[in-house]
Write a protein that holds these residues in place. Structure first.
Motif, short mmCIF file in Angstrom:
data_model
loop_
_atom_site.label_atom_id
_atom_site.label_comp_id
_atom_site.label_asym_id
_atom_site.label_seq_id
_atom_site.Cartn_x
_atom_site.Cartn_y
_atom_site.Cartn_z
N ASN A 173 39.43 38.28 46.92
CA ASN A 173 39.21 37.62 45.45
C ASN A 173 38.20 37.35 45.11
O ASN A 173 37.93 36.89 43.81
CB ASN A 173 40.73 36.27 45.94
CG ASN A 173 42.18 36.88 45.71
OD1 ASN A 173 41.29 38.37 45.81
ND2 ASN A 173 43.57 36.68 46.35
N LEU A 174 37.38 36.81 46.12
CA LEU A 174 36.29 35.79 45.29
C LEU A 174 35.42 37.07 44.54
O LEU A 174 34.17 36.39 43.67
CB LEU A 174 35.16 35.19 46.61
CG LEU A 174 35.83 34.44 46.52
CD1 LEU A 174 34.57 34.32 48.51
CD2 LEU A 174 35.35 33.46 46.11
N HIS A 175 35.40 38.54 44.51
CA HIS A 175 34.48 39.11 44.18
C HIS A 175 34.87 38.80 42.53
O HIS A 175 33.68 39.77 41.76
CB HIS A 175 35.10 40.95 44.21
CG HIS A 175 36.65 41.40 43.06
ND1 HIS A 175 37.60 41.05 43.95
CD2 HIS A 175 36.36 42.28 42.29
CE1 HIS A 175 38.61 41.22 43.34
NE2 HIS A 175 37.79 42.09 42.00
N ALA A 176 35.60 38.27 41.78
CA ALA A 176 35.04 38.77 40.40
C ALA A 176 34.65 36.99 40.24
O ALA A 176 33.47 37.46 38.93
CB ALA A 176 36.61 37.80 39.87
N VAL A 177 34.57 35.87 40.69
CA VAL A 177 33.03 34.93 40.29
C VAL A 177 32.23 35.44 41.03
O VAL A 177 31.42 35.31 40.46
CB VAL A 177 33.58 33.84 40.79
CG1 VAL A 177 33.56 34.05 42.35
CG2 VAL A 177 33.16 32.81 40.43
N LEU A 178 32.04 36.06 42.08
CA LEU A 178 30.94 37.11 42.74
C LEU A 178 30.04 37.62 41.37
O LEU A 178 29.06 37.79 40.89
CB LEU A 178 31.16 37.49 44.23
CG LEU A 178 30.88 36.60 44.63
CD1 LEU A 178 31.63 37.36 46.42
CD2 LEU A 178 29.76 35.72 45.33
N GLY A 179 30.77 38.72 40.97
CA GLY A 179 30.53 39.46 39.91
C GLY A 179 29.90 38.97 38.80
O GLY A 179 28.90 39.23 37.90
N TYR A 180 30.59 37.56 38.02
CA TYR A 180 30.52 36.89 37.43
C TYR A 180 28.84 36.38 37.34
O TYR A 180 27.84 36.32 37.05
CB TYR A 180 31.54 35.80 36.91
CG TYR A 180 30.83 34.24 35.83
CD1 TYR A 180 30.84 34.53 35.12
CD2 TYR A 180 30.82 33.29 36.85
CE1 TYR A 180 30.65 33.45 33.69
CE2 TYR A 180 29.94 32.49 36.29
CZ TYR A 180 30.04 32.45 34.42
OH TYR A 180 29.42 31.32 33.73
N GLU A 181 29.03 35.84 38.54
CA GLU A 181 27.67 34.90 39.41
C GLU A 181 26.11 36.14 38.88
O GLU A 181 25.16 36.15 38.80
CB GLU A 181 27.10 34.25 40.58
CG GLU A 181 28.36 33.66 40.43
CD GLU A 181 27.28 32.11 39.65
OE1 GLU A 181 27.02 32.29 39.27
OE2 GLU A 181 28.49 30.99 39.69
N LEU A 182 27.03 37.22 39.67
CA LEU A 182 26.09 38.57 39.88
C LEU A 182 24.83 38.74 38.49
O LEU A 182 24.16 38.99 37.53
CB LEU A 182 26.32 39.23 40.36
CG LEU A 182 25.51 41.31 40.57
CD1 LEU A 182 24.20 40.55 41.76
CD2 LEU A 182 26.07 41.65 41.13
#
Ligand SMILES: [Fe+2]
Ligand SMILES: [Fe+2]
Length: 183
Positions: free
Chosen positions: A80-89
């Motif tokens: 589920n972290l993929h969303a916020v990690l995508g944001y940071e990336l």
């Protein structure tokens, strides 16, 4: 999340995202945006966000992302972290706030970003209409039920209905019985 620069990018993870899913998510997001009166510039921004919404998956350990069978709660939280990690990336790559927020909020029904709401709806609609190895494609009506249950805003539902719902077919059926009677 500060240590994003130190994280390893697993490009091969992106192969888990079907390109047809990305293509239709972009198409549906544009269709909704058009119905809601978005400008061409806004539509382009939203399309970029739609194309990159799952980019954060490249930062999830492949052994968790590709794990067959049931995920533990911890593994599920990691995915589920993929969303916020995508944001940071995306932010670190210099993308604008809307593109980054689309990635961050594409699974969040309470997002305050209207573009993220649209891409979220397009993402679900695309997944429902698509045939996958483990499931059949749903009809428009069935997909709309899933969207309603997923708390997609009514304005977006209306836009999808207008674009992809059954068109009212006007056929001159009144003559059919006459012909049939004569024949
Ligand atoms: Fe996602
Ligand atoms: Fe998706």
């Amino acid at each position: 999340m500060k240590e994003i620069a130190k994280k390893v990018l697993h490009y091969e993870n992106l192969k888990t995202i079907k390109y047809t899913h990305l293509a239709t998510t972009i198409t549906y997001a544009r269709a909704i945006g058009e119905e809601l009166g978005y400008t061409e510039e806004q539509l382009s921004v939203m399309e970029v966000g739609a194309a990159l919404h799952d980019i954060g998956k490249s930062l999830i350990p492949p052994e968790i992302l590709n794990k067959k069978g049931r995920l533990s709660d911890e593994e599920r939280n990691t995915v589920n972290l993929h969303a916020v990690l995508g944001y940071e990336l995306l932010k670190s790559l210099g993308y604008g706030v809307n593109v980054a927020e689309i990635a961050r909020d594409h699974h969040n029904p309470l997002s305050k970003n209207p573009m993220a709401q649209i891409v979220r709806a397009a993402d679900i609609y695309s997944a429902m209409r698509e045939e996958r190895s483990y499931k059949k494609a749903k009809s428009h009506e069935e997909a709309m039920e899933v969207l309603k249950a997923s708390r997609v805003p009514q304005t977006i539902l209306n836009a999808l209905e207008k674009r992809y719902g059954k068109k009212t077919v006007t056929m001159p059926i009144q003559n059919f019985s006459v012909h049939a009677a004569i024949a």
